[in-house]
Scaffold this active site. Structure first.
Site, PDB file in Angstrom:
ATOM      1  N   TYR A  97      47.912  35.801  42.377  1.00 24.30           N
ATOM      2  CA  TYR A  97      49.106  36.490  42.886  1.00 24.30           C
ATOM      3  C   TYR A  97      49.568  37.592  41.943  1.00 24.30           C
ATOM      4  CZ  TYR A  97      54.166  37.135  43.562  1.00 24.30           C
ATOM      5  OH  TYR A  97      55.414  37.677  43.700  1.00 24.30           O
TER       6      TYR A  97
ATOM      7  N   LYS B 272      49.169  41.742  42.452  1.00 29.84           N
ATOM      8  CA  LYS B 272      50.398  42.539  42.521  1.00 29.84           C
ATOM      9  C   LYS B 272      50.372  43.653  41.480  1.00 29.84           C
ATOM     10  CE  LYS B 272      53.562  42.287  44.752  1.00 29.84           C
ATOM     11  NZ  LYS B 272      53.820  43.015  46.023  1.00 29.84           N
TER      12      LYS B 272
END
Length: 584
Positions: free
Chosen positions: A331, A335
């Site tokens: 994640y 990002k």
């Protein structure tokens, strides 16, 4: 090894002493006098909504007032004083900025974007159109999602009460669902719609993301990296675009340590490379290239026939690539790459990147405690309340950076107004975070949770009441595994008043294995050694008028952590997440 929590106030810790302001937390906490129920909040919400709308209306009227004077008598000095006075009284001009604007929003049915949409409609009702990019098979399905997930959401009840019978027409006039997909060319829109939107929009809000820590690498790259790429390609077609705002996360800073500054990511850099070159400047470490990551995934998928194997291989690959380059998980890694993509493609487009830390339930608006779905700390707290998580793999003194969703929304609107008005071709980064100015540790969070669940213990469908114990902390996964096994075994023995059966032992083994993997997933955050600078956010607050500071609250130092966790957040998650989904 068992880890002990620091019994001294957190702001006396040596490495952060000069950074933290005093966190004024009341030492006496009387539930009987102060505990407010959500039923009381519901009864008082209508009054609160009208009070807020009157305040915003007064602010708009105030901003329109103009001094009547003799123009011929004004000197150069007078003009300077008038400009300064106007700036000081009007602040950023948040409400005025959004008036008449057309906005494209991705991820509009998600937790954060939904709160942003509600706030814009409630406080800046003269915004023109908000186009919502919705994944759906057709327009009818897209409208149905907006109706169910937004118009009929509990979050929008305050807005509904403000507008009364005209609520439906107001919403349908403002919110325009658009069928599309963030990681397809033209954002998945048909050519006619794409051209129409490109001609009309003034602002883009990018909130689409996959936020699962250990998501499949191919899926995370598609949404968190290819999504920003396709969005930037579309943004270049938008002739009237004043600003593109992208939601990232403060934890995109990966394994950086100490005070982490609000600086943008540059394509090719990585946290591992930063660390190596800081120690040995002439040591080479491979640069992080987006194309290489997509090529790696593509080649691997072509060589895998079994879809069952593909699922786990892609999950493992994401974690491996993240760790290699210095990030905690798939994640945060994707990002960060998404930010690099935006920075690399922006050219003359004004870009605003908002990096919230761990977003929690609403602090005040539109009412305290609103939440959608389990967020980062909530599984920990609610496994704990059932006795399933009696210990943690982590440092009890590690800071956990929490910020309520309404403060993230307020900071977003203020920053968008500030940089949208400036319209310069810069990239600005904001940490909307609290660890450097109002810190709280994991041990404090679980002390507050312990206080609450001792008074209001969890009772399951069978009527079994669960008595929580003080959270314990270990730095080795084997110690965590052994302690969970010990606690769960005793629970079964006490409840059944006999030795464990083979079936019970297998059930405990499965639960222990699940909680062991769960603990390993959270391990990077429970030993995190960084805290987030929020200098840009503090400057933003300084630019705001007193009225804006009240209507768009972003001062996290005002949050009483104990009060918030025990009286707002836990109640909010129970009401809006657990009860709504019948989770127990």
């Amino acid at each position: 090894m068992l880890l002990l929590k620091n019994i001294f106030p957190i702001n006396t810790r040596k490495h952060t002493y000069n950074l933290f302001s005093q966190n004024h937390v009341s030492t006496m906490f009387k539930y009987s006098n102060n505990f407010s129920s959500f039923e009381n909040q519901k009864r008082s919400r209508k009054k609160l909504c009208y009070m807020k709308s009157e305040k915003i209306g007064h602010h708009q009227q105030y901003c329109q007032l103009k001094a009547i004077t003799n123009v011929a008598a004004i000197t150069m000095e007078d003009e300077k004083e008038i400009i300064i006075a106007q700036k000081g009284s009007n602040g950023i001009g948040i409400v005025d900025f959004f008036e008449g604007k057309n906005i494209l929003v991705t991820g509009g049915t998600g937790f954060l974007a939904k709160a942003l949409i509600e706030k814009m409609l409630r406080t800046t009702p003269k915004v023109n159109k908000i186009y919502l990019l919705i994944r759906a098979k057709d327009k009818e399905a897209a409208f149905h999602r907006v109706k169910i997930e937004i118009m009929e959401s509990e979050l929008f009840k305050c807005l509904e009460e403000m507008h009364g019978e005209s609520y439906k027409s107001f919403i349908e006039n403002k919110l325009i669902p658009i069928v599309g997909n963030i990681y397809e060319p033209n954002l998945g829109m048909d050519i006619i719609t794409s051209d129409k939107i490109a001609q009309e929009i003034d602002l883009i809000v990018d909130s689409a993301a996959i936020t699962t820590f250990d998501e499949r690498y191919d899926l995370a790259l598609d949404t968190n990296v290819n999504g920003p790429y396709q969005l930037m390609m579309f943004a270049k077609k938008c002739k009237n675009l004043k600003l593109l705002m992208h939601y990232s996360t403060a934890y995109a800073n990966g394994e950086r340590e100490g005070l982490i500054l609000e600086k943008p990511f540059i394509m090719g850099e990585s946290i591992t490379k930063e660390k190596i070159t800081s120690i040995s400047p002439f040591t080479n470490f491979p640069s992080l290239h987006v194309d290489n990551e997509f090529d790696l995934v593509s080649k691997l998928k072509n060589n895998i026939i079994n879809n069952i194997d593909l699922e786990q291989i892609m999950k493992n690959l994401g974690v491996e690539r993240a760790k290699l380059y210095g990030w905690q998980d798939t994640y945060t890694f994707t990002k960060a790459i998404g930010e690099m993509m935006i920075n690399n493609m922006r050219h003359e487009i004004p870009i605003l990147i908002i990096r919230p830390s761990i977003i929690t339930s609403s602090y005040k608006e539109p009412f305290p405690g609103w939440m959608q779905g389990f967020r980062t700390i909530d599984p920990l707290i609610f496994f704990y309340r059932k006795g399933d998580l009696p210990c943690l793999l982590g440092d009890p003194n590690c800071l956990v950076d929490l910020v309520p969703v309404d403060m993230v929304v307020n900071a977003t609107m203020a920053a968008m107004a500030k940089h949208g008005n400036l319209q310069n071709s810069q990239l600005n980064v904001y940490h909307v975070a609290s660890s450097s100015i109002n810190p709280v540790s994991f041990s404090q969070i679980f002390d507050y949770s312990y206080n609450y669940f001792k008074l209001f213990p969890f009772v399951n469908k069978k009527g079994d009441k669960f008595d929580v114990k003080q959270m314990r902390y270990f730095d080795k996964i084997l110690d965590v595994e052994n302690y969970i096994w010990e606690v769960l075994s005793k629970q079964h023995e006490v409840r059944d008043e006999k030795e464990l059966t083979k079936i019970q032992i297998r059930l405990i083994e499965k639960k222990v294995e699940y909680l062991k993997n769960f603990s390993k997933l959270y391990e990077p955050y429970l030993f995190y050694k960084g805290w987030f600078d929020n200098d840009n956010t503090r400057k933003l607050m300084g630019d705001m008028s007193e009225e804006e500071k009240r209507s768009f609250e972003i001062d996290v130092t005002k949050i009483n952590r104990r009060n918030y966790i025990e009286k707002i957040h836990i109640l909010g998650v129970q009401k809006y997440v657990l009860e709504g989904n019948r989770i127990n």
